[in-house]
Design an enzyme around this catalytic site. Sequence first.
Site, PDB file in Angstrom:
ATOM      1  CB  SER A   1      12.302  32.861  25.871  1.00 53.25           C
ATOM      2  OG  SER A   1      13.455  32.110  25.730  1.00 53.25           O
TER       3      SER A   1
ATOM      4  CG  HIS B   1       7.959  34.144  25.980  1.00 57.14           C
ATOM      5  ND1 HIS B   1       8.616  35.204  26.541  1.00 57.14           N
ATOM      6  CD2 HIS B   1       8.571  33.030  26.455  1.00 57.14           C
ATOM      7  CE1 HIS B   1       9.583  34.751  27.323  1.00 57.14           C
ATOM      8  NE2 HIS B   1       9.567  33.435  27.290  1.00 57.14           N
TER       9      HIS B   1
ATOM     10  CD  GLU C   1       7.218  38.811  26.728  1.00 55.47           C
ATOM     11  OE1 GLU C   1       7.670  39.922  27.029  1.00 55.47           O
ATOM     12  OE2 GLU C   1       7.952  37.882  26.332  1.00 55.47           O
TER      13      GLU C   1
ATOM     14  CG  ASN D   1      13.318  36.504  28.638  1.00 58.26           C
ATOM     15  OD1 ASN D   1      13.086  36.635  29.838  1.00 58.26           O
ATOM     16  ND2 ASN D   1      13.138  35.365  27.995  1.00 58.26           N
TER      17      ASN D   1
END
Length: 698
Positions: free
Chosen positions: A406, A427, A439, A477
Amino acid sequence: MSDVISYSTSGPVAILRIQNPPVNALSQAVRQGLSEAMDRAEADVEIKAVLIVGEGRAFIAGADITEFGKPPMEPNLPDLCTRIEASPLVVIASMHGVTLGGGLEVALGAHYRIAQPTARVGLPEVHLGLLPGAGGTQRLPRLTGAEKAIEAVTSGRQIKADEAREMGIIDKIEEGDPQEVGVAYAMDLISSGAPRRAISEMAAPSSIDWDATYDGVMKKGRGQISGGAGVRAVQAASELSFADGMAAERKLFTEMLASDQSKGMIHAFFNERAVSNLPELKGVAPRALQSIGVIGGGTMGAGIATAALLAQMEVVLIETGEAQAAAARGRIEGSLSGALKRGKISQSQHDALVTSALTVAVNYDSLSTVDLVIEAVFEDMAVKKEVFGKLDAVCKPGAILASNTSYLDVDEIAAATSRPADVIGLHFFSPAHIMKLLEVVVADKTAIDVVATGFELGKRLGKISVRAGVCDGFIGNRILAHYRTAADHMVLDGASPYQIDRALTDFGFAMGPFAVADLAGLDIGWMTRKRKAAGRHPDERVPTYIDKLCEEGHFGRKTGEGYYLYEAGSHASVPNPKIPVLIADEQAALEITPRDFSDEEIVTRYMCAMVNEAAKVVEEGIARRPADVDMVLLFGYGFPRFRGGPLKWADLQGLDKVLANIERFAQEDAWFWKPSALLEQLVTSGRSFDDLNRAQAK
Ligand code: TC6
């Protein structure tokens, strides 16, 4: 005649066939074509009935959304529906595939409705921040009663043919070619002397407790206004004459169309589709993708395996030992049983997935034939490199090696193999078989057909796939870390975490940041703070009060204590009384005098932090377009869909206003609030993020 409506006859039946691919949306040409074809049928003395039917995969998927926001063009849809209904001929709609929104309104303008057993109907306007605007809220309740009509209008759900017939929406279900069954039905109606049957002439629906219904819908919509408007429109059907009800519906529809919420939701509709149309992937064939390997059977790995199994792929999952393998299998079987219970798969499909499509093993050799491997092990570079070294040794040439990291550097992971062109980041978001976002992280050396395969996997798994570049945290993130920090700063300066959570759920977020932190596990943020401590800028403000709770072994929901206290076996939570004490201690140590924050200031600071970092993510090319960031936040981070995403929100606020706020905050903390250069450029040139989206789409 018109290009999009073909006119033909079968004895006394005029057939109006809509040919506007892909989904027969009601463009101006379709509306005009239908209206002219009605005139033509009525002018022919031989014609007794009109059949409206759609070509291709749907009857009509609704108004043409691409026309929203443009100047209205005649004939408008409400007039068309009224014109169809007022015909002296018997009008029949024969429906197949989907009949949605304005499409259902056209069908409700007809006098009789026949459908294929697989047909589905619905009024999904609420998902675009709208309500039906062409008589749907006036005609539907005359067939179904107010309660069922409100449920349809406020949920926007697609209703299967059987249920629609029980509700009174469909008169007859018959399998066959929609045109053939439609003509046969029309002939039956003509020979039995069936009358014209205008819904507008039917009795108005009985009254219900409108205010209680309105309140319930508004509460469920968490700030979305169009559901409530739908209730009021149905109320008008009950209380006013048909003509006045139509005018009331029109007024509400126009208000909704002008609202920021519908702009946000229409932005979401188009971009959730556009986000995976990468120009560079045109004509690039993905690699084979039948079997996948998953390394690690924890929550994430098991979720990915479940998603792949549900998409009919073969899965080989690798665990470190027999006990872990059994636990991983148990997790996957649990999720598959859930899918069986929810009717997503049949018992025989479930059994086949469990017995033959899933292999759980402890030896990497079992991966020698898979097409793609996704690693979902502990987030530690040394561990990842070891895994990728092993994969490099056992996987077949051309197999894709993917990491579900991540935030770690996918270039560095790729360098641990002899085939960096085959390495990519995929991800997923937990639980991976439920969350829609993927992602696709493209590293420096990732081959283009490997990128195409990442998107192909996303499509097969039913995900919204977004391209991301390599940086700490990729798109989502990275931005999360920033707006979370803004929330932490507000706590240090005097806002309580509970006020912040409430202000943000009132704004429309599914959860506030502190409730999310409890859910994700406070240990995650704690580890991240430790990881980033070494490279920290001297001006960076990092609150540490919550670390004290972590040091005592309290990690949020999973341990029963975090920002909130959780009762075992229940989702109920109450604020943790230790938190204000820990915060006060830190404020005292830092000599901060806490101040009050209004909810509005909380939302402004939180959103401005999100927008500023999101703009930097676009500026650096980590995200391809502003809309890509919007879709990441919408599908992975509980951002309210009716606001379209952070950069759509910024556009609607006015970028100059957003930048002015950021510059004001930068006077207190120049390091954290350094304005994005892209945002500054857009303000200077008077452009918006949507202008960038459009420029990229060309
Ligand atoms: C309304 O009717 C209001 C009335 C009041 C007026 C007064 N317009 O989703 P897919 C395009 S509001 C224009 O990939 P699927 C879509 O962009 C409207 N274009 O396929 C895509 O284009 P691309 C109420 C539309 O099979 C292509 O069609 N109706 C429209 O997974 C294929 O779409 C809705 O809200 C449209 N209405 O799903 C229905 N609809 O290929 C919205 C689709 O260039 N649509 N396109 O990317 C849907 O829910 C789904 O598209 C679907 C088909 C179920 C029709």
